[in-house]
Design a protein around this motif. Structure first.
Motif, PDB file in Angstrom:
ATOM      1  N   ALA A  98       0.846  -1.192   0.000  1.00  0.00           N
ATOM      2  CA  ALA A  98       0.000   0.000   0.000  1.00  0.00           C
ATOM      3  C   ALA A  98       0.882   1.244   0.000  1.00  0.00           C
ATOM      4  O   ALA A  98       2.064   1.166   0.313  1.00  0.00           O
ATOM      5  CB  ALA A  98      -0.886  -0.010   1.234  1.00  0.00           C
ATOM      6  N   ASP A  99       0.311   2.389  -0.341  1.00  0.00           N
ATOM      7  CA  ASP A  99       1.059   3.641  -0.246  1.00  0.00           C
ATOM      8  C   ASP A  99       1.327   3.933   1.222  1.00  0.00           C
ATOM      9  O   ASP A  99       0.554   3.532   2.077  1.00  0.00           O
ATOM     10  CB  ASP A  99       0.234   4.774  -0.857  1.00  0.00           C
ATOM     11  CG  ASP A  99       0.128   4.615  -2.367  1.00  0.00           C
ATOM     12  OD1 ASP A  99       1.171   4.350  -2.986  1.00  0.00           O
ATOM     13  OD2 ASP A  99      -0.992   4.736  -2.900  1.00  0.00           O
ATOM     14  N   PRO A 100       2.406   4.673   1.495  1.00  0.00           N
ATOM     15  CA  PRO A 100       2.697   4.986   2.903  1.00  0.00           C
ATOM     16  C   PRO A 100       1.528   5.732   3.535  1.00  0.00           C
ATOM     17  O   PRO A 100       0.949   6.601   2.899  1.00  0.00           O
ATOM     18  CB  PRO A 100       3.929   5.887   2.823  1.00  0.00           C
ATOM     19  CG  PRO A 100       4.517   5.642   1.486  1.00  0.00           C
ATOM     20  CD  PRO A 100       3.397   5.230   0.584  1.00  0.00           C
TER      21      PRO A 100
ATOM     22  N   PHE B 166      -2.825  -2.184  11.998  1.00  0.00           N
ATOM     23  CA  PHE B 166      -3.365  -1.136  12.874  1.00  0.00           C
ATOM     24  C   PHE B 166      -4.581  -0.566  12.164  1.00  0.00           C
ATOM     25  O   PHE B 166      -4.449   0.116  11.137  1.00  0.00           O
ATOM     26  CB  PHE B 166      -2.327  -0.051  13.141  1.00  0.00           C
ATOM     27  CG  PHE B 166      -1.132  -0.557  13.926  1.00  0.00           C
ATOM     28  CD1 PHE B 166      -1.286  -0.972  15.239  1.00  0.00           C
ATOM     29  CD2 PHE B 166       0.126  -0.620  13.345  1.00  0.00           C
ATOM     30  CE1 PHE B 166      -0.190  -1.433  15.971  1.00  0.00           C
ATOM     31  CE2 PHE B 166       1.219  -1.083  14.068  1.00  0.00           C
ATOM     32  CZ  PHE B 166       1.056  -1.492  15.382  1.00  0.00           C
ATOM     33  N   GLY B 167      -5.758  -0.898  12.652  1.00  0.00           N
ATOM     34  CA  GLY B 167      -6.998  -0.341  12.128  1.00  0.00           C
ATOM     35  C   GLY B 167      -7.337  -0.743  10.703  1.00  0.00           C
ATOM     36  O   GLY B 167      -8.185  -0.109  10.067  1.00  0.00           O
ATOM     37  N   GLY B 168      -6.681  -1.777  10.169  1.00  0.00           N
ATOM     38  CA  GLY B 168      -6.919  -2.143   8.773  1.00  0.00           C
ATOM     39  C   GLY B 168      -6.284  -1.160   7.805  1.00  0.00           C
ATOM     40  O   GLY B 168      -6.450  -1.269   6.596  1.00  0.00           O
ATOM     41  N   VAL B 169      -5.555  -0.173   8.326  1.00  0.00           N
ATOM     42  CA  VAL B 169      -4.968   0.872   7.483  1.00  0.00           C
ATOM     43  C   VAL B 169      -3.478   0.593   7.258  1.00  0.00           C
ATOM     44  O   VAL B 169      -2.984   0.639   6.133  1.00  0.00           O
ATOM     45  CB  VAL B 169      -5.146   2.261   8.135  1.00  0.00           C
ATOM     46  CG1 VAL B 169      -4.551   3.354   7.253  1.00  0.00           C
ATOM     47  CG2 VAL B 169      -6.622   2.535   8.404  1.00  0.00           C
ATOM     48  N   LEU B 170      -2.758   0.321   8.331  1.00  0.00           N
ATOM     49  CA  LEU B 170      -1.329   0.003   8.231  1.00  0.00           C
ATOM     50  C   LEU B 170      -1.189  -1.493   8.468  1.00  0.00           C
ATOM     51  O   LEU B 170      -1.434  -1.977   9.576  1.00  0.00           O
ATOM     52  CB  LEU B 170      -0.525   0.772   9.282  1.00  0.00           C
ATOM     53  CG  LEU B 170      -0.689   2.286   9.296  1.00  0.00           C
ATOM     54  CD1 LEU B 170       0.079   2.894  10.459  1.00  0.00           C
ATOM     55  CD2 LEU B 170      -0.218   2.891   7.976  1.00  0.00           C
ATOM     56  N   THR B 171      -0.827  -2.220   7.428  1.00  0.00           N
ATOM     57  CA  THR B 171      -0.801  -3.679   7.523  1.00  0.00           C
ATOM     58  C   THR B 171       0.519  -4.207   7.000  1.00  0.00           C
ATOM     59  O   THR B 171       1.039  -3.709   5.999  1.00  0.00           O
ATOM     60  CB  THR B 171      -1.966  -4.280   6.699  1.00  0.00           C
ATOM     61  OG1 THR B 171      -3.184  -3.697   7.158  1.00  0.00           O
ATOM     62  CG2 THR B 171      -2.047  -5.783   6.855  1.00  0.00           C
ATOM     63  N   ASN B 172       1.066  -5.210   7.693  1.00  0.00           N
ATOM     64  CA  ASN B 172       2.264  -5.891   7.216  1.00  0.00           C
ATOM     65  C   ASN B 172       2.037  -7.385   7.420  1.00  0.00           C
ATOM     66  O   ASN B 172       1.634  -7.810   8.500  1.00  0.00           O
ATOM     67  CB  ASN B 172       3.497  -5.397   7.992  1.00  0.00           C
ATOM     68  CG  ASN B 172       4.794  -5.950   7.420  1.00  0.00           C
ATOM     69  OD1 ASN B 172       5.000  -7.165   7.383  1.00  0.00           O
ATOM     70  ND2 ASN B 172       5.663  -5.061   6.972  1.00  0.00           N
TER      71      ASN B 172
ATOM     72  N   MET C 159       7.555  -1.903   9.755  1.00  0.00           N
ATOM     73  CA  MET C 159       6.587  -1.175   8.916  1.00  0.00           C
ATOM     74  C   MET C 159       7.246   0.000   8.201  1.00  0.00           C
ATOM     75  O   MET C 159       6.910   0.307   7.065  1.00  0.00           O
ATOM     76  CB  MET C 159       5.403  -0.701   9.750  1.00  0.00           C
ATOM     77  CG  MET C 159       4.454  -1.838  10.126  1.00  0.00           C
ATOM     78  SD  MET C 159       2.849  -1.211  10.625  1.00  0.00           S
ATOM     79  CE  MET C 159       1.919  -2.757  10.700  1.00  0.00           C
ATOM     80  N   TRP C 160       8.189   0.656   8.867  1.00  0.00           N
ATOM     81  CA  TRP C 160       8.890   1.764   8.225  1.00  0.00           C
ATOM     82  C   TRP C 160       9.725   1.243   7.057  1.00  0.00           C
ATOM     83  O   TRP C 160       9.683   1.782   5.950  1.00  0.00           O
ATOM     84  CB  TRP C 160       9.767   2.495   9.244  1.00  0.00           C
ATOM     85  CG  TRP C 160      10.699   3.488   8.617  1.00  0.00           C
ATOM     86  CD1 TRP C 160      12.057   3.409   8.534  1.00  0.00           C
ATOM     87  CD2 TRP C 160      10.322   4.704   7.954  1.00  0.00           C
ATOM     88  NE1 TRP C 160      12.560   4.494   7.869  1.00  0.00           N
ATOM     89  CE2 TRP C 160      11.522   5.308   7.504  1.00  0.00           C
ATOM     90  CE3 TRP C 160       9.106   5.342   7.693  1.00  0.00           C
ATOM     91  CZ2 TRP C 160      11.531   6.526   6.801  1.00  0.00           C
ATOM     92  CZ3 TRP C 160       9.116   6.553   7.000  1.00  0.00           C
ATOM     93  CH2 TRP C 160      10.308   7.125   6.563  1.00  0.00           C
ATOM     94  N   GLU C 161      10.461   0.155   7.285  1.00  0.00           N
ATOM     95  CA  GLU C 161      11.330  -0.360   6.224  1.00  0.00           C
ATOM     96  C   GLU C 161      10.531  -0.941   5.058  1.00  0.00           C
ATOM     97  O   GLU C 161      11.015  -0.950   3.928  1.00  0.00           O
ATOM     98  CB  GLU C 161      12.324  -1.382   6.816  1.00  0.00           C
ATOM     99  CG  GLU C 161      13.390  -0.643   7.614  1.00  0.00           C
ATOM    100  CD  GLU C 161      14.357  -1.537   8.371  1.00  0.00           C
ATOM    101  OE1 GLU C 161      14.160  -2.770   8.364  1.00  0.00           O
ATOM    102  OE2 GLU C 161      15.295  -0.978   8.976  1.00  0.00           O
TER     103      GLU C 161
END
Ligand SMILES: *[C@@H]1O[C@H](CO)[C@@H](O)[C@H](O)[C@H]1NC(C)=O
Ligand SMILES: *[C@@H]1O[C@H](CO)[C@@H](O)[C@H](O)[C@H]1NC(C)=O
Ligand SMILES: *[C@@H]1O[C@H](CO)[C@@H](O)[C@H](O)[C@H]1NC(C)=O
Ligand SMILES: *[C@@H]1O[C@H](CO)[C@@H](O)[C@H](O)[C@H]1NC(C)=O
Ligand SMILES: *[C@@H]1O[C@H](CO)[C@@H](O)[C@H](O)[C@H]1NC(C)=O
Ligand SMILES: *[C@@H]1O[C@H](CO)[C@@H](O)[C@H](O)[C@H]1NC(C)=O
Ligand SMILES: *[C@@H]1O[C@H](CO)[C@@H](O)[C@H](O)[C@H]1NC(C)=O
Length: 447
Positions: free
Chosen positions: A18-20, A114-120, A162-164
């Motif tokens: 996904a986009d950042p 996290f919230g379905g927004v930030l996923t790894n 997640m950052w990398e």
């Protein structure tokens, strides 16, 4: 809007990055602090496939991410992680290095969101299998360590990973743990959460304590620094501590210059103390505790009622209310430790260390809190070096909406077989793979 669209898009294109982005999550905190057992701050993470909500305890002073397994012996909490229900969970075949009689678990990796927004899809965490009945008793369901381990750590922390992977807009988190609007943002700082300039201070490590930083000092009623006999106080922040800890021989309690006018004070043998408080027809009348933490030239006053001073309890002297100021000991390895009464009084940002940048804490005032314009207008004394490289953050343009499974709204599902899922702009979108979701069965024998 942009982020919300990319969330829907990422559902449709499995496996593609996904986009950042960033996310703003609700945090559960105790409404009032008391001397009794505390409700530490909890935040909801989604683990596995299908995503299971696990309300983990926040930890500012560590990097470990762990979820209590649903078959764990004596693990406290009501939303543990059911390993058997995730189709994507894989073992790392490694025990947690901290295994002991107090708690033990094994490393696994699985999808974490996290919230379905930030996923790894590949986050390492420890699944706890057992715990002692008297240990970690306040840590419900698991822990989310929000500091970042030194580079030699065996498994990278969630934030680093997640950052990398390019998931986060910025290498930063923001939090406020006050009862008015407790929030955690990951990937950006939400301008709606704070007021005043963000006062950035570089963090380092001091002995084994990481992250640590230096403060100017603490001030009492008359605005003078309390003399602790130590300059440049080495300080750490902990979301697990119920008090503020200062060097031994604290001169605060017995000096009206620092306490302000207090009719009577009760000193305890362990260095703690309490101020008088009276039960009146109008309710409890507690003295005001004047305590300010000064960082890089900016004064941050601590909220008093139900924070720095707590109602009478089993551990307070009759007619007295305990004050949340204690002393550190040599074993603490730092001069000052700032616990929940501090985190409930400030806005805190953490720019975690990445390749070319050290870590930084940033401080501001929680929006809506009882602060004067003069306090909000204060300017930091200095700006950290490397600011232009490390502290220029992308501003979010809109707030991403989080998926239904991460909010409490799924509790209202009437079991009709239909789920409501929203993308951006309140537009309903299909929930992919809904037919594969396991129907929740209420097991009465467990209540
Ligand atoms: C909680 O704290 C507020 C003040 O911050 C107070 O007015 C209220 O009475 C407290 N509630 C309880 C249950 O103690
Ligand atoms: C504040 O009180 C302390 C302790 O009594 C005293 O040493 C200091 O001079 C006072 N400061 C002011 C500005 O009055
Ligand atoms: C400091 O705190 C420890 C632990 O609470 C206590 O045993 C000790 O007496 C305190 N020291 C002083 C000088 O207050
Ligand atoms: C409690 O009552 C005493 C006696 O009336 C009074 O002197 C004191 O100021 C009161 N303290 C508080 C915190 O209300
Ligand atoms: C706001 O802060 C002032 C001074 O810091 C204090 O006297 C007052 O009681 C506070 N008001 C509330 C509603 O907490
Ligand atoms: C977060 O809390 C706010 C109230 O502070 C509420 O309106 C919102 O629905 C909550 N969001 C979720 C996902 O629970
Ligand atoms: C409910 O929980 C009990 C105790 O763990 C278990 O023995 C039983 O099989 C469960 N029932 C269902 C329907 O899952």
């Amino acid at each position: 809007m942009f982020v919300a669209v990319s969330f829907v898009f990422s559902l449709l294109s499995l496996g593609r990055c996904a986009d950042p982005g960033w996310v703003s999550l609700n945090v559960t905190v105790a409404q009032n602090m008391t001397d009794a057992d505390y409700l530490w701050s909890q935040v909801r993470v989604l683990i596995g496939t299908p995503p299971q909500p696990v309300d983990v305890t926040l930890n500012m002073g560590g990097a470990l991410f762990a979820a209590w397994s649903s078959d764990c012996l004596y693990c406290p909490g009501s939303t543990p992680f059911d390993m058997s229900a995730s189709s994507t969970l894989e073992p790392n075949n490694a025990p947690w290095s901290g295994n002991s009689v107090d708690g033990s678990g094994m490393w696994y990796h699985d999808s974490v969101s996290f919230g379905g927004v930030l996923t790894n899809s590949d986050i390492d965490f420890v699944s706890f299998q057992s715990m002692s009945t008297n240990f970690y008793s306040r840590l419900l369901n698991g822990v989310l360590g929000l500091s970042v381990d030194p580079p030699q750590a065996k498994y990278p922390s969630v934030l680093t990973k997640m950052w990398e992977a390019g998931t986060l807009m910025n290498p930063v988190i923001g939090m406020r743990l006050d009862p008015l609007k407790p929030r955690l943002t990951i990937g950006a700082l939400d301008p709606e959460d704070y007021v005043g300039e963000i006062n950035w201070v570089e963090t380092g490590s001091h002995h084994s304590i990481f992250p640590s930083f230096k403060i100017d000092g603490l001030k009492g009623y008359n605005g003078s620094f309390i003399p602790f006999g130590v300059d440049n106080l080495v300080t750490s922040i902990s979301s697990y501590l119920a008090n503020i800890y200062v060097p031994e021989g604290n001169p605060y309690a017995l000096d009206e210059g620092y306490t302000g006018p207090v009719h009577s004070i009760n000193l305890y043998p362990d260095g703690g103390f309490a101020f008088e408080c009276n039960s009146t027809a109008q309710g409890l009348s507690m003295s005001h505790v004047f305590l300010t933490v000064t960082i890089n030239g900016v004064d941050y006053p601590m909220d008093s009622a139900y924070n720095m001073i707590r109602p009478p309890s089993l551990v307070s002297a009759a007619g007295f209310c305990n004050v949340a100021l204690r002393n550190t000991t040599a074993a603490d390895d730092v001069d000052v430790m700032l616990g929940q009464p501090f985190l409930r009084s400030v806005y805190l940002a953490y720019r975690f260390p990445t390749d070319n940048c050290p870590g930084y804490y940033g401080f501001a005032f929680p929006s809506g809190a009882n602060r004067t314009q003069d306090q909000i207008n204060q300017k930091p004394t200095s700006t950290p070096s490397l600011s232009s490289q490390c502290l220029v953050l992308s501003q979010p343009t809109s707030t991403p909406s989080i998926s239904s499974s991460s909010s409490d709204s799924n509790k209202n599902n009437k079991g009709t077989g239909a789920f409501e899922v929203y993308g951006g702009d309140d537009e309903q979108v299909p929930l992919l793979d809904a037919e594969n979701l396991k129907r929740a069965v209420w097991n009465k024998t467990l209540t």
